[in-house]
Write an enzyme that holds these catalytic residues in place. Sequence first.
Site, mmCIF file in Angstrom:
data_model
loop_
_atom_site.group_PDB
_atom_site.id
_atom_site.type_symbol
_atom_site.label_atom_id
_atom_site.label_comp_id
_atom_site.label_asym_id
_atom_site.label_seq_id
_atom_site.Cartn_x
_atom_site.Cartn_y
_atom_site.Cartn_z
ATOM 1 N N LEU A 30 8.107 3.991 -5.025
ATOM 2 C CA LEU A 30 7.748 2.657 -4.564
ATOM 3 C C LEU A 30 7.723 1.691 -5.741
ATOM 4 O O LEU A 30 7.184 2.007 -6.812
ATOM 5 C CB LEU A 30 6.379 2.683 -3.879
ATOM 6 C CG LEU A 30 6.247 3.656 -2.697
ATOM 7 C CD1 LEU A 30 4.852 3.564 -2.093
ATOM 8 C CD2 LEU A 30 7.313 3.385 -1.649
ATOM 9 N N CYS A 31 8.284 0.530 -5.510
ATOM 10 C CA CYS A 31 8.340 -0.493 -6.548
ATOM 11 C C CYS A 31 7.131 -1.409 -6.426
ATOM 12 O O CYS A 31 7.121 -2.353 -5.625
ATOM 13 C CB CYS A 31 9.639 -1.292 -6.426
ATOM 14 S SG CYS A 31 9.796 -2.604 -7.653
ATOM 15 N N LEU A 32 6.106 -1.115 -7.211
ATOM 16 C CA LEU A 32 4.905 -1.944 -7.256
ATOM 17 C C LEU A 32 4.618 -2.308 -8.705
ATOM 18 O O LEU A 32 5.121 -1.666 -9.634
ATOM 19 C CB LEU A 32 3.709 -1.197 -6.650
ATOM 20 C CG LEU A 32 3.897 -0.615 -5.245
ATOM 21 C CD1 LEU A 32 2.668 0.175 -4.837
ATOM 22 C CD2 LEU A 32 4.187 -1.717 -4.242
#
Length: 259
Positions: free
Chosen positions: A93-95
Site C-alpha cells: 500500500l502506498c501511504l
Amino acid sequence: MSSNSVKRAPTTATQRLKQDYLRIKKDPVPYICAEPLPSNILEWHYVVRGPEMTPYEGGYYHGKLIFPREFPFKPPSIYMITPNGRFKCNTRLCLSITDFHPDTWNPAWSVSTILTGLLSFMVEKGPTLGSIETSDFTKRQLAAQSLVFNLKDKVFCELFPEVVEEIKQKQKAQDELSSRPQALPLPDVVPDGETHHGQHGLPLLNGHAPGAGPHLAGLQQANRHHGLLGGALANLFVIVGFAAFAYTVKYVLRSIAQE
C-alpha cells in the site's frame, strides 16, 4: 517472541520493535491489535476491527507489516490480507507511512503510529496506489464475510486466539438470532397491571380480555335477536295504523251517506 527472532534482526531494529511491542500492549491502538511472528520480529500481523458508523463496522481485517532491517531509519511496507473493499489484498500500500515514501518517514514513528495512520486512511475515500473503489454496500458485505474468511487463515488463528474466540461468539449469536421463529403481534396488548378497553368495550387486563370469547359471542347473538324483534314490531305498527286509517275513512263515509 522467541530468541530466534532476536538473532535474525539487527540489534537496533530488535530493540526498537521490542519497545514498540511493550508500548502497544500497555496502550493499545483503538480498534487494532498487533503481534509479531514468533519466528521473525520483522514481520508483524495486525487485525483492524471495523469502527462503528462506518461501512466496515462488524468486520475484522487482517494484514501485515514488513519492517526493513534498517528500521526505524527506514519505513515498513503494509499489506492487507482480508478482502475489505478499500485496499487490494496482498499488495503493498502506498501511504505516507510506508516504504513508498521514505522521504517523508520519521524515525520517531512507532508501530502504534503506523497502525493509527493506516486506520485513518482506511476510513477515508482518498485514492492511492493499492486502493480500490467499491460501494458502501459491498464493504458491508465484505465486513460480514470477513469472519469466516479469517477463521480459515492459520496465521490469524495462531496469533490472535482472543479475536478468534470473539468471532466465534459473534457467529454463535447470529446463528441463534436467525434460528428464532418470528413472533406474531398480539392484538389489544397493554402493559401488565393496566386496564384498557378493546373492541366492543371489553376490559383488557394484562393485555387480554377476560372471557372475551364467550361474552362476545353472547353479545353478537343478542344483537341478532334484538334486530329481528325490532323489525317485527315495526311491521305490526304499520298494520295497526293502516287498519285504524281504514276504519276512520269508513266511518266518515257512512256519516255522509246518512245526512
